[in-house]
Write a protein that holds these residues in place. Structure first.
Motif, PDB file in Angstrom:
ATOM      1  N   LEU A 182      -5.345  21.753  21.888  1.00 52.97           N
ATOM      2  CA  LEU A 182      -5.658  20.853  22.994  1.00 52.97           C
ATOM      3  C   LEU A 182      -4.454  19.982  23.356  1.00 52.97           C
ATOM      4  O   LEU A 182      -4.132  19.805  24.537  1.00 52.97           O
ATOM      5  CB  LEU A 182      -6.854  19.975  22.641  1.00 52.97           C
ATOM      6  CG  LEU A 182      -8.225  20.644  22.621  1.00 52.97           C
ATOM      7  CD1 LEU A 182      -9.262  19.703  22.019  1.00 52.97           C
ATOM      8  CD2 LEU A 182      -8.647  21.050  24.028  1.00 52.97           C
ATOM      9  N   VAL A 183      -3.792  19.443  22.341  1.00 52.85           N
ATOM     10  CA  VAL A 183      -2.630  18.588  22.595  1.00 52.85           C
ATOM     11  C   VAL A 183      -1.479  19.395  23.188  1.00 52.85           C
ATOM     12  O   VAL A 183      -0.812  18.955  24.134  1.00 52.85           O
ATOM     13  CB  VAL A 183      -2.182  17.889  21.296  1.00 52.85           C
ATOM     14  CG1 VAL A 183      -0.846  17.180  21.498  1.00 52.85           C
ATOM     15  CG2 VAL A 183      -3.239  16.883  20.850  1.00 52.85           C
ATOM     16  N   GLY A 184      -1.235  20.584  22.637  1.00 52.37           N
ATOM     17  CA  GLY A 184      -0.167  21.428  23.170  1.00 52.37           C
ATOM     18  C   GLY A 184      -0.401  21.784  24.622  1.00 52.37           C
ATOM     19  O   GLY A 184       0.530  21.777  25.443  1.00 52.37           O
ATOM     20  N   ASN A 185      -1.656  22.074  24.959  1.00 54.51           N
ATOM     21  CA  ASN A 185      -1.995  22.388  26.341  1.00 54.51           C
ATOM     22  C   ASN A 185      -1.746  21.192  27.253  1.00 54.51           C
ATOM     23  O   ASN A 185      -1.183  21.332  28.344  1.00 54.51           O
ATOM     24  CB  ASN A 185      -3.461  22.817  26.424  1.00 54.51           C
ATOM     25  CG  ASN A 185      -3.908  23.078  27.851  1.00 54.51           C
ATOM     26  OD1 ASN A 185      -3.385  23.955  28.534  1.00 54.51           O
ATOM     27  ND2 ASN A 185      -4.879  22.303  28.313  1.00 54.51           N
ATOM     28  N   VAL A 186      -2.127  19.995  26.805  1.00 51.15           N
ATOM     29  CA  VAL A 186      -1.935  18.788  27.612  1.00 51.15           C
ATOM     30  C   VAL A 186      -0.448  18.494  27.811  1.00 51.15           C
ATOM     31  O   VAL A 186      -0.022  18.114  28.911  1.00 51.15           O
ATOM     32  CB  VAL A 186      -2.645  17.585  26.956  1.00 51.15           C
ATOM     33  CG1 VAL A 186      -2.148  16.278  27.545  1.00 51.15           C
ATOM     34  CG2 VAL A 186      -4.145  17.696  27.145  1.00 51.15           C
ATOM     35  N   VAL A 187       0.342  18.656  26.766  1.00 48.35           N
ATOM     36  CA  VAL A 187       1.778  18.397  26.879  1.00 48.35           C
ATOM     37  C   VAL A 187       2.397  19.312  27.935  1.00 48.35           C
ATOM     38  O   VAL A 187       3.180  18.871  28.797  1.00 48.35           O
ATOM     39  CB  VAL A 187       2.474  18.600  25.522  1.00 48.35           C
ATOM     40  CG1 VAL A 187       3.992  18.593  25.689  1.00 48.35           C
ATOM     41  CG2 VAL A 187       2.056  17.507  24.547  1.00 48.35           C
ATOM     42  N   LEU A 188       2.040  20.589  27.911  1.00 46.62           N
ATOM     43  CA  LEU A 188       2.592  21.525  28.889  1.00 46.62           C
ATOM     44  C   LEU A 188       2.042  21.258  30.285  1.00 46.62           C
ATOM     45  O   LEU A 188       2.746  21.452  31.286  1.00 46.62           O
ATOM     46  CB  LEU A 188       2.292  22.956  28.456  1.00 46.62           C
ATOM     47  CG  LEU A 188       3.113  23.447  27.262  1.00 46.62           C
ATOM     48  CD1 LEU A 188       2.641  24.816  26.802  1.00 46.62           C
ATOM     49  CD2 LEU A 188       4.598  23.501  27.622  1.00 46.62           C
ATOM     50  N   LEU A 189       0.784  20.809  30.373  1.00 45.50           N
ATOM     51  CA  LEU A 189       0.241  20.441  31.680  1.00 45.50           C
ATOM     52  C   LEU A 189       1.007  19.266  32.276  1.00 45.50           C
ATOM     53  O   LEU A 189       1.274  19.222  33.485  1.00 45.50           O
ATOM     54  CB  LEU A 189      -1.247  20.090  31.565  1.00 45.50           C
ATOM     55  CG  LEU A 189      -2.221  21.250  31.390  1.00 45.50           C
ATOM     56  CD1 LEU A 189      -3.643  20.717  31.219  1.00 45.50           C
ATOM     57  CD2 LEU A 189      -2.150  22.210  32.585  1.00 45.50           C
TER      58      LEU A 189
END
Length: 265
Positions: free
Chosen positions: A184-191
Motif C-alpha cells: 500500500l505504501v509503495g503504491n502511494v509513493v509511486l502515485l
C-alpha cells in the motif's frame, strides 16, 4: 535583372508513393504493446470496480485504491474512512463512483498518455513515416479531443484523491505491520511521483513567474517537480502496475486465498 518570381525555387509536389509506408522494420510492435498494456489495465480495473467483493480486509484494514473513497451505505463496515453520506447504491454504480471518473479523466488527458494512445489507438500517426488514416487533422479543438484541455482541472482532483489514498495506507497500520502495508505504501509513493511529475503540477508550482530569483521557494519546488517530470512516462506505467498489484493483493488476502505475511501483529 530577374524578377523574384523567376528566382524562386520551383515548388515540387509530394512524392507519389502507392505504399502506405516504405518502412521495413516492425514499426507496429510499440503501438500494439501500448494498446495491449492499456487495454489490460482498463479491463481489469473495470471488472474489479463493479465486483464489490474483496476490496476491504477488516482484520488488517487493507482497502484497495479502486474502492477509495467508499462513501456509501453499500460499503462494508470499516471501509468507509470518511463516513457514509451517500445511501445504498445500485449494483451498476461503482462504490468509488466519485473518484474513478476523475482519475480516468486525469489519466486520459495526461500528456504522456496522449502520446501513447494517440499513436496506438487514435493512429495520429501510428509511427514515424507511417501515414495516419484520418483525412484531416483538427488537433484538440473539437470533440472528443478538446476534452484534453481540462487536464489541469483533473490534476487538482487527482491530487486530492492521492491524499485520500495516503490516508488509507496510514489507516492500514492500525492492524499491525505486514506485507500488505508495504504494498500500500509503495503504491502511494509511486502515485505521488506520477501525480507530482505531471506537467500541470509544474505549471502550478512555477507557472507565471517572471523572476525566479524573487520566488526562491517556488523555484526550488519547481526544480524538484521538473526532475520528476523527466520520468513521467516511467511513473505512468509503474503506477498502472502497482495499482493492479495492490488491488490483487487486497483481493486475495481479504478472501482468504492467501495469508498476509506479518511482521508485527
Amino acid at each position: 535583372m530577374a524578377s523574384p518570381a523567376e528566382t524562386r525555387t520551383p515548388v515540387r509536389s509530394r512524392a507519389s508513393i502507392a505504399a502506405r509506408t516504405l518502412r521495413t522494420d516492425r514499426w507496429w510492435v510499440p503501438p500494439l504493446l501500448t494498446t495491449l498494456g492499456l487495454a489490460t489495465f482498463v479491463i481489469y480495473a473495470g471488472i474489479r470496480s463493479f465486483m464489490r467483493t474483496g476490496y476491504w480486509d477488516a482484520e488488517y484494514h487493507y482497502l484497495t485504491p479502486f474502492y477509495s473513497p467508499c462513501l456509501s451505505d453499500s460499503c462494508l463496515p470499516g471501509s468507509a474512512h470518511f463516513g457514509t453520506p451517500i445511501g445504498e447504491l445500485p449494483g451498476f454504480i461503482p462504490l468509488a463512483f466519485l473518484s474513478l471518473p476523475f482519475l480516468l479523466g486525469f489519466r486520459l488527458t495526461c500528456y504522456y498518455y496522449r502520446k501513447a494512445y494517440y499513436r496506438s489507438i487514435w493512429f495520429s500517426p501510428p509511427a514515424c513515416a507511417v501515414a495516419e488514416p484520418h483525412a484531416k487533422y483538427t488537433g484538440e479543438t473539437r470533440l472528443p479531443l478538446i476534452v484534453q484541455n481540462a487536464h489541469r482541472y483533473f490534476f487538482y482532483v487527482a491530487f486530492l484523491i492521492t491524499l485520500i489514498n495516503t490516508y488509507d495506507a496510514i489507516v492500514a497500520f492500525r492492524g499491525g505491520f505486514g506485507l500488505g502495508n508495504l504494498i500500500l505504501v509503495g503504491n502511494v509513493v509511486l502515485l505521488w511521483c506520477y501525480t507530482l511529475s505531471c506537467h500541470s503540477c509544474r505549471h502550478v508550482t512555477g507557472g507565471r513567474l517572471k523572476h525566479f530569483s524573487k520566488n526562491p521557494v517556488r523555484y526550488w519546488i519547481w526544480t524538484q517537480v521538473s526532475r520528476l517530470n523527466t520520468r513521467h512516462m516511467q511513473f505512468a506505467w509503474l503506477t498502472l502496475g502497482t495499482l493492479v498489484l495492490t488491488d490483487l493483493y487486497v483481493w486475495l488476502v481479504s478472501t482468504d486465498v492467501i495469508s498476509d505475511l506479518r511482521f508485527i501483529n
